[in-house]
Design a protein around this motif. Sequence first.
Motif, PDB file in Angstrom:
ATOM      1  N   THR A  21       5.405  -1.069   0.288  1.00  0.00           N
ATOM      2  CA  THR A  21       6.262  -0.792  -0.044  1.00  0.00           C
ATOM      3  C   THR A  21       7.729  -2.662   0.221  1.00  0.00           C
ATOM      4  N   ILE A 149       8.635   7.184  10.337  1.00  0.00           N
ATOM      5  CA  ILE A 149       7.704   6.124  10.245  1.00  0.00           C
ATOM      6  C   ILE A 149       6.566   6.138  11.267  1.00  0.00           C
ATOM      7  N   LYS A 168       3.493  10.066   4.266  1.00  0.00           N
ATOM      8  CA  LYS A 168       3.881   9.229   2.639  1.00  0.00           C
ATOM      9  C   LYS A 168       4.172  10.052   1.755  1.00  0.00           C
ATOM     10  N   THR A 173       7.464   5.959   5.779  1.00  0.00           N
ATOM     11  CA  THR A 173       6.744   5.317   5.993  1.00  0.00           C
ATOM     12  C   THR A 173       5.362   4.914   6.973  1.00  0.00           C
ATOM     13  N   ASP A 198       2.229   1.828   3.751  1.00  0.00           N
ATOM     14  CA  ASP A 198       3.243   0.799   3.439  1.00  0.00           C
ATOM     15  C   ASP A 198       2.477  -0.778   3.811  1.00  0.00           C
TER      16      ASP A 198
END
Length: 219
Positions: A21, A149, A168, A173, A198
Motif C-alpha cells: 500500500t 500499525i 489488515k 497497516t 503492506d
Amino acid sequence: MSFPQPARHTSPRPGPELIVTEPGSRPHDAFAVVAIASSAGGITALSEVLGGLPAELPVPVLIVQHLDPRHKTVIAEIMARRTKLPVQLAREGDRAEAGTVYIAPPNYHLLIGPDHVLSLSSSELVHFVRPSADLLFESVAGAYGPQAIACVLTGSGSDGGMGVSAVKARGGTVIVQDPQTAEFRSMPDTAVRAGAVDFILPLDEIAHVIAGLVQADQP
C-alpha cells in the motif's frame, strides 16, 4: 513530510503475492497506535527500531518480546537507554499514552481494549508462548481498526501470523522486517505468508517508515 518508499525487494520471494500500500493511497483516520512483536534476536532489533523513533511520537508503542519467564527481566531498562521515549513494563489498568513504550512483562499476554486501557492475562499459551503477538495484534485490531500499525521483527516460531491478518482485516497497516535481513526469519516469514503485509523493510528503515506514517496527519 515526505514518505519513505514501500518495500524494496532484493530478490524474488516465494509464497503469496505481496500487496504494498503506497503511503497516502487510501483514506484513513490518523494512526493511533504501533504494536511490535519480536522473539529471538529481538533485543537488537527493538533497540534499532525504538532508537530511530522521535521523542515527539504522537502514538503509544506496545511491544511483545518473548522472554524467559524464569528470570526477572531488565528489558525496559535496556530499551530506555536506546530510545528518547519513556519505556516501562505494561501494568494492568494502564492507559496507553502517546509517546510511551509499553512492554509485555514475562509470562503475561498484553491486550488493549476499546477504551485504550491495557490488561494483562495469564491465560493459556498461544503457539507455545506467552506473551503472544497474535493476541496483542488481535486486540489492537479490535480497539483501533484502521488506526493501527502492526510490526513483526526477527523471531523464531509462527507467532504474529494470525494477528497481522486481523490487523489488515480491520483496515490497519502491517510492516514486516525483511526475512532476509532478520537474525531469525521464522516470524517474519510467517507474517509474509499470511498475505497481509503492506511493507517488507530492512531493519534500519522500519523506524523511519513508522515515524512517517504516524506523523503524516499531524499539523
